[in-house]
Motif scaffolding. Structure first.
Motif, mmCIF file in Angstrom:
data_model
loop_
_atom_site.group_PDB
_atom_site.id
_atom_site.type_symbol
_atom_site.label_atom_id
_atom_site.label_comp_id
_atom_site.label_asym_id
_atom_site.label_seq_id
_atom_site.Cartn_x
_atom_site.Cartn_y
_atom_site.Cartn_z
ATOM 1 N N ASP A 8 70.610 22.464 55.893
ATOM 2 C CA ASP A 8 69.691 21.347 56.076
ATOM 3 C C ASP A 8 70.004 20.747 57.441
ATOM 4 N N PRO A 9 69.201 21.039 58.481
ATOM 5 C CA PRO A 9 69.560 20.614 59.841
ATOM 6 C C PRO A 9 69.432 19.112 60.066
ATOM 7 N N ILE A 10 68.686 18.425 59.218
ATOM 8 C CA ILE A 10 68.513 16.988 59.411
ATOM 9 C C ILE A 10 69.745 16.227 58.924
ATOM 10 N N ARG A 11 70.192 16.527 57.704
ATOM 11 C CA ARG A 11 71.346 15.816 57.134
ATOM 12 C C ARG A 11 72.666 16.520 57.403
ATOM 13 N N ARG A 12 72.614 17.670 58.056
ATOM 14 C CA ARG A 12 73.824 18.436 58.366
ATOM 15 C C ARG A 12 74.572 18.810 57.082
ATOM 16 N N LEU A 13 73.859 19.461 56.167
ATOM 17 C CA LEU A 13 74.444 19.935 54.916
ATOM 18 C C LEU A 13 74.298 21.442 54.855
ATOM 19 N N VAL A 14 75.322 22.123 54.316
ATOM 20 C CA VAL A 14 75.286 23.582 54.224
ATOM 21 C C VAL A 14 75.798 24.024 52.863
ATOM 22 N N VAL A 15 75.374 25.222 52.461
ATOM 23 C CA VAL A 15 75.884 25.849 51.252
ATOM 24 C C VAL A 15 75.716 27.348 51.403
ATOM 25 N N ASN A 16 76.689 28.111 50.921
ATOM 26 C CA ASN A 16 76.601 29.567 50.922
ATOM 27 C C ASN A 16 76.151 30.007 49.532
ATOM 28 N N LEU A 17 74.983 30.636 49.475
ATOM 29 C CA LEU A 17 74.358 30.977 48.199
ATOM 30 C C LEU A 17 74.691 32.385 47.722
ATOM 31 N N SER A 18 75.549 33.091 48.414
ATOM 32 C CA SER A 18 75.852 34.476 48.058
ATOM 33 C C SER A 18 77.139 34.581 47.255
ATOM 34 N N SER A 19 77.204 35.605 46.421
ATOM 35 C CA SER A 19 78.422 35.916 45.683
ATOM 36 C C SER A 19 79.385 36.749 46.522
ATOM 37 N N HIS A 20 79.042 36.960 47.791
ATOM 38 C CA HIS A 20 79.837 37.708 48.776
ATOM 39 C C HIS A 20 79.762 39.212 48.516
ATOM 40 N N LYS A 21 80.080 39.645 47.313
ATOM 41 C CA LYS A 21 79.933 41.049 46.948
ATOM 42 C C LYS A 21 78.845 41.178 45.883
ATOM 43 N N PRO A 22 78.253 42.379 45.750
ATOM 44 C CA PRO A 22 77.134 42.530 44.815
ATOM 45 C C PRO A 22 77.531 42.246 43.371
ATOM 46 N N ILE A 23 76.593 41.635 42.662
ATOM 47 C CA ILE A 23 76.740 41.449 41.219
ATOM 48 C C ILE A 23 76.330 42.722 40.477
ATOM 49 N N THR A 24 75.231 43.322 40.920
ATOM 50 C CA THR A 24 74.771 44.587 40.347
ATOM 51 C C THR A 24 74.213 45.469 41.464
ATOM 52 N N VAL A 25 74.311 46.772 41.271
ATOM 53 C CA VAL A 25 73.684 47.760 42.146
ATOM 54 C C VAL A 25 72.957 48.754 41.241
ATOM 55 N N GLN A 26 71.629 48.790 41.344
ATOM 56 C CA GLN A 26 70.829 49.631 40.455
ATOM 57 C C GLN A 26 69.918 50.535 41.270
ATOM 58 N N ARG A 27 69.791 51.775 40.815
ATOM 59 C CA ARG A 27 68.909 52.746 41.461
ATOM 60 C C ARG A 27 67.711 53.007 40.568
ATOM 61 N N HIS A 28 66.508 52.891 41.157
ATOM 62 C CA HIS A 28 65.286 53.141 40.396
ATOM 63 C C HIS A 28 65.152 54.630 40.129
ATOM 64 N N TRP A 29 64.923 54.955 38.875
ATOM 65 C CA TRP A 29 64.923 56.370 38.482
ATOM 66 C C TRP A 29 63.762 57.147 39.080
ATOM 67 N N LEU A 30 62.637 56.465 39.415
ATOM 68 C CA LEU A 30 61.461 57.171 39.907
ATOM 69 C C LEU A 30 61.399 57.193 41.430
ATOM 70 N N THR A 31 61.494 56.040 42.069
ATOM 71 C CA THR A 31 61.350 55.947 43.521
ATOM 72 C C THR A 31 62.644 56.248 44.266
ATOM 73 N N GLY A 32 63.789 56.117 43.589
ATOM 74 C CA GLY A 32 65.065 56.333 44.246
ATOM 75 C C GLY A 32 65.552 55.139 45.040
ATOM 76 N N GLU A 33 64.772 54.048 45.058
ATOM 77 C CA GLU A 33 65.206 52.849 45.780
ATOM 78 C C GLU A 33 66.397 52.202 45.079
ATOM 79 N N VAL A 34 67.253 51.608 45.877
ATOM 80 C CA VAL A 34 68.455 50.957 45.362
ATOM 81 C C VAL A 34 68.293 49.453 45.555
#
Length: 343
Positions: free
Chosen positions: A195-221
């Motif tokens: 928040d650039p106005i109030r100078r507030l920050v937060v990191n919304l990531s878990s840093h490492k993946p919670i899940t990694v899934q591969r689609h069986w048809l398209t092959g996308e991960v």
């Protein structure tokens, strides 16, 4: 006769300790600040500043913490983010790091009243960095306006890539579970929301993946990172999804990087409500940085368990209502025909 002198081993240890302390203290301040402290990461630098008054003085220099922020999150080199860091209250870059690095403390919905109820931010800055095997593969800063009616009424979502934009990566296209396991172990992501106005920050990531899934048809991960945030009606999931697909050369390409917030029923929350949740997260206390990966995974598992119990309870309630409706319908049917036949 008992000797009053200390044992040789204790005397040796004391002398070694004194020599070590004297040797370090005798170093020129320029050597400490220019050659020793810049080699430390943020957590080690913070711990070093607590060891003595002298080291606290040397470790509190803004240029050290600015360099630490830039090395930890290359996206903070952006002029827009640098401006926020330089004017961050109560310590500048050092305070920015202390708020952006650790995982949020878990606030229950009953404690939300203690947090501020100011007007939601009119602008958000996303500073995102993705590493694979400790090498930077993606960095970007995205500014998002939050004052439009379309943003506040639509489901909250921030996309970092355009619809046809792709980002090449050194990851190989998965031909089995081994590649998905490698992504889970070797990919890290940081999504700092500012928040650039109030100078507030937060990191919304878990840093490492919670899940990694591969689609069986398209092959996308799909690589999912997540944080569990408190809301008025319980907890919500702030999910970051990185979608990767294979190229003709056999390497993986990042095709989508997005941030969304959904409740326990799997419904996406609109922009207005999401802004309130994110504002309270930025104003809330930050936890310790040492166990953020394990703590984030633990909270996510607990969230899934509560979500599963909620779904099962909802199914049981709906089943009970269905039985009651059927019983009521049968009773009405029997009563009607009894009235016709025996009137």
């Amino acid at each position: 006769m008992i000797s009053s002198t200390a044992p040789p081993s204790a005397a040796t240890a004391t002398t070694a300790e004194e020599d070590s302390t004297t040797s370090f203290s005798s170093l020129h301040p320029d050597i400490i600040e220019a050659h020793i402290l810049p080699r430390l990461d943020g957590i080690t630098l913070a711990a070093t500043s607590c060891s003595s008054t002298t080291l606290r003085h040397h470790s509190s220099q803004d240029h050290l913490w600015s360099k630490t922020c830039h090395s930890t999150w290359p996206s903070t080199r952006s002029p827009r983010v640098c401006q926020v860091i330089s004017t961050y209250p109560d310590g500048g870059p050092r305070n920015f790091f202390s708020h952006a690095f650790p995982l949020l403390e878990d606030h229950s919905s009953s404690n939300l009243s203690r947090l501020s109820s100011l007007t939601p931010p009119s602008e958000l800055i996303s500073a995102v960095d993705i590493h694979y095997q400790d090498k930077l593969i993606f960095t970007k800063v995205r500014e998002t306006e939050t004052v439009t009616g379309w943003f506040r009424c639509s489901p909250f979502r921030i996309d970092l890539l355009e619809p046809k934009e792709v980002v090449p990566t050194p990851m190989k296209h998965p031909d089995g579970d081994d590649t998905c396991t490698a992504i889970s172990n070797d990919m890290t992501l940081s999504w700092i929301l500012i928040d650039p106005i109030r100078r507030l920050v937060v990191n919304l990531s878990s840093h490492k993946p919670i899940t990694v899934q591969r689609h069986w048809l398209t092959g996308e991960v799909q690589v999912r990172f997540a944080s569990i945030l408190a809301a008025d009606r319980g907890h919500v999931q702030c999910g970051i999804v990185v979608t990767c697909g294979g190229s003709e050369e056999g390497e993986m390409q990042m095709r989508e990087i997005s941030l969304e917030i959904e409740d326990m029923d799997g419904m996406h929350i609109n922009g207005k409500e999401s802004l309130g949740i994110l504002q309270r997260a930025m104003e809330g206390k930050k936890g310790k940085g040492g166990n953020r990966v394990q703590e984030g995974q633990r909270r996510y598992r607990e969230y899934l368990e509560v979500k599963k119990e909620r779904k099962e309870r909802k199914v049981r309630t709906e089943g009970t209502l269905d039985i009651l409706c059927v019983a009521f319908g049968v009773s009405c049917f029997v009563a009607f025909w009894s009235f016709i036949l025996f009137r």
